[in-house]
Design a protein around this motif. Structure first.
Motif, PDB file in Angstrom:
ATOM      1  N   GLU A   1     -11.658  14.054 -10.332  1.00  0.00           N
ATOM      2  CA  GLU A   1     -11.747  12.594 -10.462  1.00  0.00           C
ATOM      3  C   GLU A   1     -10.503  11.908  -9.882  1.00  0.00           C
ATOM      4  OE1 GLU A   1     -12.207  14.779 -12.892  1.00  0.00           O
ATOM      5  OE2 GLU A   1     -14.098  14.355 -13.934  1.00  0.00           O
ATOM      6  N   LEU A   2      -9.332  12.463 -10.191  1.00  0.00           N
ATOM      7  CA  LEU A   2      -8.094  11.867  -9.681  1.00  0.00           C
ATOM      8  C   LEU A   2      -7.992  12.021  -8.166  1.00  0.00           C
ATOM      9  CD1 LEU A   2      -5.691  13.115 -12.505  1.00  0.00           C
ATOM     10  CD2 LEU A   2      -6.236  10.717 -12.045  1.00  0.00           C
TER      11      LEU A   2
ATOM     12  N   ALA B   1       2.204   6.100  -2.617  1.00  0.00           N
ATOM     13  CA  ALA B   1       3.273   6.995  -3.091  1.00  0.00           C
ATOM     14  C   ALA B   1       3.097   7.286  -4.581  1.00  0.00           C
ATOM     15  CB  ALA B   1       4.647   6.366  -2.839  1.00  0.00           C
ATOM     16  N   ASP B   2       2.775   6.242  -5.348  1.00  0.00           N
ATOM     17  CA  ASP B   2       2.663   6.416  -6.798  1.00  0.00           C
ATOM     18  C   ASP B   2       1.498   7.336  -7.174  1.00  0.00           C
ATOM     19  OD1 ASP B   2       4.863   4.836  -7.121  1.00  0.00           O
ATOM     20  OD2 ASP B   2       3.871   3.245  -8.247  1.00  0.00           O
ATOM     21  N   ILE B   3       0.339   7.148  -6.552  1.00  0.00           N
ATOM     22  CA  ILE B   3      -0.805   7.986  -6.932  1.00  0.00           C
ATOM     23  C   ILE B   3      -0.620   9.419  -6.418  1.00  0.00           C
ATOM     24  CG2 ILE B   3      -2.366   7.509  -4.971  1.00  0.00           C
ATOM     25  CD1 ILE B   3      -3.441   7.701  -8.664  1.00  0.00           C
TER      26      ILE B   3
ATOM     27  N   ASP C   1      -6.935   3.949   2.710  1.00  0.00           N
ATOM     28  CA  ASP C   1      -6.611   2.531   2.896  1.00  0.00           C
ATOM     29  C   ASP C   1      -5.170   2.350   3.367  1.00  0.00           C
ATOM     30  OD1 ASP C   1      -9.173   2.126   1.996  1.00  0.00           O
ATOM     31  OD2 ASP C   1      -8.634   0.647   0.479  1.00  0.00           O
TER      32      ASP C   1
ATOM     33  N   TYR D   1       1.693  11.058  -8.772  1.00  0.00           N
ATOM     34  CA  TYR D   1       0.967  11.283 -10.034  1.00  0.00           C
ATOM     35  C   TYR D   1       0.046  12.498  -9.936  1.00  0.00           C
ATOM     36  CZ  TYR D   1      -1.686  10.195 -14.245  1.00  0.00           C
ATOM     37  OH  TYR D   1      -2.264  10.261 -15.484  1.00  0.00           O
TER      38      TYR D   1
ATOM     39  N   VAL E   1     -10.014   9.300  -6.291  1.00  0.00           N
ATOM     40  CA  VAL E   1      -9.311   8.011  -6.177  1.00  0.00           C
ATOM     41  C   VAL E   1      -8.170   8.102  -5.175  1.00  0.00           C
ATOM     42  CG1 VAL E   1      -7.967   6.264  -7.395  1.00  0.00           C
ATOM     43  CG2 VAL E   1      -9.730   7.509  -8.609  1.00  0.00           C
TER      44      VAL E   1
ATOM     45  N   LEU F   1       0.820  -1.217   0.000  1.00  0.00           N
ATOM     46  CA  LEU F   1       0.000   0.000   0.000  1.00  0.00           C
ATOM     47  C   LEU F   1       0.850   1.262   0.000  1.00  0.00           C
ATOM     48  CD1 LEU F   1      -2.967  -1.089   2.280  1.00  0.00           C
ATOM     49  CD2 LEU F   1      -2.963  -0.821  -0.198  1.00  0.00           C
TER      50      LEU F   1
ATOM     51  N   LYS G   1      -9.211   7.798  -1.561  1.00  0.00           N
ATOM     52  CA  LYS G   1      -9.507   6.405  -1.197  1.00  0.00           C
ATOM     53  C   LYS G   1      -8.222   5.609  -0.914  1.00  0.00           C
ATOM     54  CE  LYS G   1     -11.309   2.081  -1.648  1.00  0.00           C
ATOM     55  NZ  LYS G   1     -11.610   1.374  -0.390  1.00  0.00           N
ATOM     56  N   ILE G   2      -7.235   5.766  -1.785  1.00  0.00           N
ATOM     57  CA  ILE G   2      -5.976   5.032  -1.626  1.00  0.00           C
ATOM     58  C   ILE G   2      -5.239   5.514  -0.370  1.00  0.00           C
ATOM     59  CG2 ILE G   2      -3.721   4.532  -2.690  1.00  0.00           C
ATOM     60  CD1 ILE G   2      -5.129   4.652  -5.452  1.00  0.00           C
TER      61      ILE G   2
ATOM     62  N   ARG H   1       3.548   1.625  -1.700  1.00  0.00           N
ATOM     63  CA  ARG H   1       3.881   1.889  -3.109  1.00  0.00           C
ATOM     64  C   ARG H   1       2.673   2.445  -3.858  1.00  0.00           C
ATOM     65  NH1 ARG H   1       5.594  -2.412  -7.924  1.00  0.00           N
ATOM     66  NH2 ARG H   1       5.925  -0.852  -9.537  1.00  0.00           N
ATOM     67  N   GLU H   2       1.517   1.821  -3.660  1.00  0.00           N
ATOM     68  CA  GLU H   2       0.299   2.312  -4.326  1.00  0.00           C
ATOM     69  C   GLU H   2       0.064   3.791  -4.002  1.00  0.00           C
ATOM     70  OE1 GLU H   2      -1.864   0.567  -6.366  1.00  0.00           O
ATOM     71  OE2 GLU H   2      -0.594  -1.206  -6.226  1.00  0.00           O
TER      72      GLU H   2
END
Lengths: 108, 108, 108, 108
Positions: D66-67, D47-49, D77, D52, D70, D42, D73-74, D44-45
């Motif tokens: 929209e971004l 950090a990446d978003i 979590d 981005y 998301v 999580l 939410k990430i 990595r998920e």
């Protein structure tokens, strides 16, 4: 759904990322570049999110549905802009965007 | 060299990105995860640079040679780590890394 | 060198990523966009690699030197293009690029 | 909302990206790495978003809402996973994630 099940979506994302980057590259070389500004911008947005989602699916992201939902929206907006322009790269890009939007919706 | 000429490199980069992300995902589920820590780390490094270079080549980056040179180094280091481990996903990843390193060297 | 030691480079990378994206966004809205095509292209290249390296440094990448070497080259090329243009966003971007190139060279 | 208006969100995204990558790096060095597998994933998920979205906001993306939806939410979590673990890097990461989730919700 494991990454094996995402194979067709990954293929559509990859083709869309390629088509958007080709269109971006070609738009920057067009004589009527002023008319292509929004296309250049959306090509980058769409290529970036498709590349991102492709990689996220392959690594088994737990956020496939949420990311695919955003990606579908971006692909549609990019496709709608591209289809306004007669350039071959724009028409091809629009087609790839709409196919990718459909693939994303099947995940979202 | 245009993006058409890069087709085989793009394919190798894409396969390496997929193999590294599969290996990363699988390593995180292994019982001997402590032994796999360096493999997890290098899988992410390698997947990220391969995904980056793939997209850069497709958009006609003027920095193909410089980026490919770094990517070749990262692929080799990741391949060398993966080949130490008997897991099938590690062995497959090592193979994809070495093929990708070769493809990158042909650009660099 | 740990990520604490990279603080000044991370700051320079971040400011360069921001300046390049602002310049990209502004160039796409300029009347003389045709003259800005190469600037738009290099702004994207430079923003992408700066964002990439920034994140790689923070996660303790083993490839800091190699990536910083490429990033320095891309920052310099982007800075040299930007400084040709009188737009305020181009001049600011050129300055951020050259500072970032220096920071990268101190790592490479 | 222009990128000037996004300053506080960009700051929160940046701090969250840093905290997640530090936590990822530290988790990979923990003795109890087996318990940290989901945290690594999580981190990595997230950090990446965050990286981005930060870049997308700075370039004036038309898809900020929209971004950000998301990303919120990430971040939540990832924060919920991190706060389960007593490691200092996990607790700090959880805090950064929840602050970033709030910042994202103000955009979404």
């Amino acid at each position: 759904m494991s990454h094996e099940n995402y194979q067709s979506a990954i293929k559509a994302l990859h083709e869309c990322m390629e088509a958007c980057n080709h269109c971006y590259d070609a738009c920057l070389q067009e004589d009527d570049i002023k008319m292509m500004a929004q296309c250049i911008r959306l090509d980058r947005e769409c290529a970036d999110i498709c590349g991102y989602l492709e990689q996220a699916l392959v690594r088994g992201t737990p956020f496939a549905a949420e990311l695919a939902n955003v990606c579908a929206k971006i692909c549609e907006d990019c496709g709608n802009e591209c289809k306004k322009h007669d350039h071959d790269h724009c028409q091809k890009c629009a087609e790839a965007c709409f196919q990718c939007a459909d693939a994303c919706k099947s995940i979202a």
